[in-house]
Design a protein around this motif. Structure first.
Motif, short mmCIF file in Angstrom:
data_model
loop_
_atom_site.label_atom_id
_atom_site.label_comp_id
_atom_site.label_asym_id
_atom_site.label_seq_id
_atom_site.Cartn_x
_atom_site.Cartn_y
_atom_site.Cartn_z
N ARG B 26 47.19 -3.41 5.62
CA ARG B 26 48.17 -3.27 4.91
C ARG B 26 49.59 -3.05 5.38
O ARG B 26 50.61 -2.86 4.50
N SER B 27 49.82 -3.30 6.71
CA SER B 27 51.16 -3.32 7.36
C SER B 27 51.77 -1.97 6.93
O SER B 27 53.07 -1.92 6.79
N PHE B 28 51.21 -0.82 6.90
CA PHE B 28 51.88 0.46 6.81
C PHE B 28 52.34 0.90 8.28
O PHE B 28 51.54 0.68 8.87
N ASN B 29 53.34 1.74 8.28
CA ASN B 29 53.78 2.26 9.45
C ASN B 29 53.08 3.56 9.73
O ASN B 29 52.55 4.35 9.01
N ILE B 30 52.78 3.56 11.02
CA ILE B 30 52.08 4.88 11.29
C ILE B 30 52.85 5.60 12.60
O ILE B 30 53.09 4.90 13.55
N GLU B 31 53.24 6.78 12.32
CA GLU B 31 54.09 7.37 13.56
C GLU B 31 53.38 8.24 14.36
O GLU B 31 53.13 7.98 15.55
N SER B 32 52.47 8.96 13.64
CA SER B 32 51.49 9.82 14.59
C SER B 32 50.32 10.02 13.53
O SER B 32 50.48 9.89 12.21
N LEU B 33 49.25 10.49 14.18
CA LEU B 33 47.97 10.73 13.30
C LEU B 33 47.41 11.78 14.01
O LEU B 33 47.13 11.77 15.31
N SER B 34 46.81 12.77 13.47
CA SER B 34 46.09 13.77 14.28
C SER B 34 44.89 14.06 13.17
O SER B 34 45.10 14.38 11.81
N VAL B 35 43.79 14.63 13.80
CA VAL B 35 42.53 14.90 13.06
C VAL B 35 41.84 15.84 13.56
O VAL B 35 41.74 15.86 14.91
N ALA B 36 41.36 16.65 12.89
CA ALA B 36 40.39 18.10 13.49
C ALA B 36 39.66 18.40 12.31
O ALA B 36 39.92 18.31 11.33
N PRO B 37 38.55 19.39 12.87
CA PRO B 37 37.61 20.01 11.71
C PRO B 37 38.69 20.65 10.81
O PRO B 37 39.91 21.40 11.01
N SER B 38 38.28 20.97 9.43
CA SER B 38 39.06 21.85 8.40
C SER B 38 38.42 23.03 8.13
O SER B 38 37.30 23.35 8.94
N GLU B 39 38.61 23.75 7.15
CA GLU B 39 38.11 24.98 6.70
C GLU B 39 36.55 24.65 6.15
O GLU B 39 35.61 25.55 6.25
N ASP B 40 36.24 23.61 5.87
CA ASP B 40 34.91 23.08 5.38
C ASP B 40 34.30 21.94 6.53
O ASP B 40 34.91 21.24 6.80
N GLU B 41 33.18 22.66 6.98
CA GLU B 41 32.65 21.97 8.09
C GLU B 41 32.41 20.55 7.78
O GLU B 41 32.33 19.77 9.02
N SER B 42 32.14 20.04 6.70
CA SER B 42 31.38 18.98 6.50
C SER B 42 32.78 17.99 6.19
O SER B 42 32.55 16.69 5.85
N ALA B 43 34.05 18.40 6.34
CA ALA B 43 35.18 17.60 6.07
C ALA B 43 36.25 17.85 7.50
O ALA B 43 36.27 18.81 8.04
N SER B 44 36.94 16.69 7.51
CA SER B 44 38.12 16.78 8.66
C SER B 44 39.41 16.59 7.96
O SER B 44 39.26 16.05 6.86
N ARG B 45 40.28 17.32 8.63
CA ARG B 45 41.84 16.93 8.00
C ARG B 45 42.53 16.35 9.07
O ARG B 45 42.69 16.39 10.07
N MET B 46 43.22 15.29 8.34
CA MET B 46 43.93 14.43 8.93
C MET B 46 45.56 14.52 8.40
O MET B 46 45.58 14.57 7.34
N THR B 47 46.48 14.50 9.50
CA THR B 47 47.63 14.46 9.12
C THR B 47 48.28 13.16 9.80
O THR B 47 48.21 13.09 10.88
N ILE B 48 49.02 12.59 8.93
CA ILE B 48 49.76 10.97 9.20
C ILE B 48 51.04 11.26 9.00
O ILE B 48 51.32 11.70 7.87
N VAL B 49 51.89 10.86 9.91
CA VAL B 49 53.10 10.74 9.75
C VAL B 49 53.64 9.41 9.68
O VAL B 49 53.23 8.45 10.43
N THR B 50 54.19 8.91 8.58
CA THR B 50 54.74 7.58 8.20
C THR B 50 56.02 7.61 7.69
O THR B 50 56.56 8.41 7.45
N SER B 51 56.50 6.46 7.35
CA SER B 51 57.73 6.10 6.90
C SER B 51 57.74 4.96 5.96
O SER B 51 56.92 4.03 5.93
N GLY B 52 58.47 4.79 4.99
CA GLY B 52 58.62 3.93 3.86
C GLY B 52 59.25 4.42 2.80
O GLY B 52 59.77 5.52 2.55
N ASN B 53 59.63 3.48 1.86
CA ASN B 53 60.46 3.93 0.63
C ASN B 53 59.41 4.60 -0.24
O ASN B 53 58.25 4.41 -0.08
N ASP B 54 59.76 4.97 -1.40
CA ASP B 54 58.88 5.59 -2.31
C ASP B 54 57.77 4.79 -2.71
O ASP B 54 56.64 5.22 -2.83
#
Lengths: 570, 156
Positions: B26-54
């Motif tokens: 979808r041509s969205f910007n992606i500046e950085s992405l990090s992913v690691a396990p979360s407090e729930d072992e069956s789920a991961s948390r991903m942090t995405i840094v992006t940019s764009g208007n509202d």
């Protein structure tokens, strides 16, 4: 024969697979066998509850499943092998994704030990299909087979429907496990329906009651939500004009005086002018795609926009909605009905607006002139409509014939118009007619096509013979890829690059060689007789090759990037 | 405008490619992405840094939410939050002045690792802005820079 199922007894993955389909109420699968799915085919062979329809190309299987799903209340099911079986199915999967069609596609896969080794007929099916599915799964443990299949049907058929792919490695179909089909599944990460906000309904109702120039713009979401009756009653109560998208045709009766025809690139003058001039646009299960909106900054410039859709990402994607209503279309219309109809509240008098619309209607923008010599393609559709009384199931391919069918066949009921809207897939018409005929064995199914499109899945004529499908093929043969030629005429100074269909087959003989009946019709005066004769052949497929005007164009037309009030009329 | 989007998703194979694929398709910007396990072992948390208007950010959030594997999406930059990145900088011993070394060892966000060669590694954990400043100051003498994507959390 139904057997009682012992929960502790172990079954092979292939047995479990077939039992799952049975438990899900699936009685028909479209597919094509191959190495990776042979265990499953062997199980299918041993039972009678789930029938398998052998297509001649996997693309045909998916389109057939789409036709089946679109013309019934059941999902379509496909079974293909790994590698080329899966890649051949991709076009159909992408088509179902664009048009929100509930299908589940099971693909064979090489043994889990071989995955990633470039094994024979291996392809990363989950990876390749990822961008064109609603969701996909790979089953890596036989104990997960039943639950995954249940989830696949659940995801495909709920919320905004769409295709789901389930990839099954061969060894999983050999491994044994107990059979337990869950009666329902829930997924914490998937909540397809949102509670409709009362506040937004209230605001929408207020605007509906105070507007002066409304238009209801209804799309395929109305059909997917089975909300045609509710929408029709609501629109009739309000006396508001209704236009349909290509996918929405039939969700409001095409012969109703309130119907202002299809809108968009090849929509009617009155529909597009009303869209441009309206002060309230009520979008229902439609997604404002580029063939509808034309130039975005000139789209309905003075309108307040109410947008009802089950998919939140459709709202304000292309056009900002002032009043978004997120939720199931039927529930939303029922909500509005409660706030307006049940309280017997009346909207403004919009006679003046109807006067405007009726003035625009006078342009009669779908008009054409049928002379005595050459058959106009529109005339064939007109006659088909009259003779079938608007009651047939019509599938179509993609191009000019599709637009003429959409413009001139006035669909009175939903799920009667089966076409490829979003992806625009040539080759869709014939296989989707097969699926439609399977879902509606006693109804008349006609495939409106052109000599270019029909050749893209022509091999399915063989499937039609094997299963005795009495489809009527209405081939509008103008010896051109008509829509390509039309664009070349308008935008490329008539340089007809590669759009002439040279070396065409003799379609009558071709149909005959597949065991069907073929007619060739060249005179306008023979059109009726050919259609009537074809319909009389109740148990035979008839291919009618209509030789039509070569240079007829689809009008009106809004050029790409133009505003709605800038239509080319002729 | 720069935004941080936090996504909680099922820890299923292929979940990461669904998110990454969505951004490219979808041509969205992606500046950085990090992913690691979360407090729930069956789920991961991903942090995405992006940019764009509202409007773009609204679409990104909606499209992420639409992915069947995604449990929860939140845009965390619109509220109070803490954001951190980590950077490692490898520097030749001889390129560092004594002065600089003193400054580094006094900085509580920096940690100095020695190696068994003639290089040292400086570890920096801080906000992206501070990391930028730090990296600017050592750019001329750095032999290698390794930098993570951002992670963030709401702090109210």
């Amino acid at each position: 024969m139904k057997q009682t199922i012992d929960n502790k007894q172990k079954y092979t993955g292939a047995e479990i697979f077939v039992k799952c389909l049975e438990a899900e109420g699936i009685d028909l699968v479209f597919g094509y066998p191959g190495g990776a799915v042979l265990h499953i085919y062997d199980e299918l062979h041993k039972q009678n509850d789930v029938s398998h329809i052998l297509v001649r190309h996997e693309q045909g299987a998916v389109h057939a499943a789409e036709g089946y799903a679109k013309s019934s209340d059941k999902p379509g099911v496909v079974l293909v092998t790994s590698g080329p079986g899966a890649t051949n199915a991709i076009t159909g999967i992408a088509d179902a994704y664009m048009d929100s069609v509930p299908i589940v596609v099971f693909t064979g896969q090489v043994r889990t030990a071989l995955i990633g080794n470039d094994a024979f007929q291996e392809v990363d099916t989950v990876g390749i299909t990822r961008p064109c599915v609603k969701h996909n799964f790979m089953i890596t443990d036989v104990s997960k087979m039943a639950e995954t299949i249940k989830k696949a049907f659940y995801v495909a058929t709920t919320g905004r429907p769409g295709p789901v792919v389930v990839d099954i490695p061969k060894d999983i179909t050999e491994d044994k496990y107990e059979f337990n089909y869950p009666s329902k599944v829930s997924m914490r990460s998937y909540n397809p329906y949102t509670d409709i906000s009362d506040e937004s309904l209230e605001l929408a109702a207020k605007n509906i009651l105070s507007c002066k120039k409304p238009v209801i713009y209804a799309g395929g979401g109305v059909i997917n939500s089975n909300a045609s009756k509710e929408l029709t009653e609501f629109a009739k109560y309000l006396n508001f004009p209704v236009t349909n998208t290509l996918m929405g045709l039939g969700c409001f009766p095409g012969n109703d005086p309130q119907f202002i025809q299809m809108l968009g690139m090849h929509g009617s003058y009155e529909a597009n002018m009303a869209m441009h001039d309206c002060d309230l646009l009520i979008a229902v299960g439609a997604r404002f795609d580029d063939r509808i909106t034309g130039r975005l900054d000139k789209f309905s410039p003075d309108a307040k926009i109410i947008h009802i859709d089950v998919d939140p990402s459709s709202i304000s994607k292309n056009i900002k909605a002032h009043i978004p209503i997120i939720g199931d279309v039927k529930a939303a219309i029922n909500g509005l009905t409660k706030k307006i109809v049940e309280k017997k509240l009346k909207p403004n008098n919009i006679d003046e607006w109807w006067n405007n619309i009726n003035e625009w209607r006078k342009k009669d923008s779908f008009r054409y002139k049928q002379g005595s010599e050459i058959i106009k393609p529109q005339y064939v559709i007109d006659r088909l409509y009259e003779i079938t009384k608007g009651d047939a199931f019509i599938t179509s391919d993609v191009g000019q014939h599709q637009m003429w069918a959409a413009q001139l066949y006035k669909f009175k009921k939903p799920k009667r118009w089966i076409n490829s809207g979003g992806l625009g897939t040539m080759g869709f018409g014939l296989p989707s007619a097969m699926g439609t005929q399977f879902a509606n064995p006693n109804s008349l199914v006609c495939c409106v096509t052109g000599e270019a499109s029909i050749q893209m899945c022509i091999q399915e004529l063989s499937t039609c013979l094997q299963y005795g499908l009495p489809i009527k093929i209405i081939n509008l043969n103008n010896r051109y890829m008509g829509m390509v030629r039309q664009w070349q005429e308008f935008f490329y100074e008539k340089r007809y690059a590669m759009s002439y269909m040279d070396a065409l087959p003799n379609f009558v003989k071709l149909a005959e060689s597949f065991g069907h009946i073929g007619y060739k019709v060249e005179k306008p005066s023979d059109v009726d007789a050919a259609i009537l004769e074809a319909i009389k052949q109740k148990d035979r497929l008839v291919f009618i090759d209509f030789i039509t005007d070569q240079e007829e164009n689809v009008f009106p037309m809004i050029a790409t990037g133009a505003a709605h009030n800038k239509m080319i009329l002729s | 405008m720069r935004h941080i989007i936090s996504v909680l998703l099922e820890n299923e194979s292929g979940a990461l490619s669904r998110v990454a694929g969505l951004f490219s398709a979808r041509s969205f910007n992606i500046e950085s992405l990090s992913v690691a396990p979360s407090e729930d072992e069956s789920a991961s948390r991903m942090t995405i840094v992006t940019s764009g208007n509202d409007d773009v950010i609204e679409q990104i959030v909606k499209q992420l939410d639409k992915l069947v594997d995604v449990i929860e999406v939140s845009e965390i930059t619109s509220d109070e939050h803490i954001e951190r990145e980590i950077a490692f900088v490898k520097i030749k011993d001889k390129s560092i002045s004594k002065e600089m070394m003193d400054k580094f060892s006094k900085n509580e966000f920096l940690k100095i690792h020695t190696t068994n060669s003639d290089e040292i590694i400086i570890e920096c954990v801080d906000s992206p802005e501070k990391i930028n400043n730090f990296l600017d100051s050592v750019k001329k003498i750095a032999v290698k820079i390794v930098r993570s994507g951002s992670v963030g959390i709401n702090s109210n």
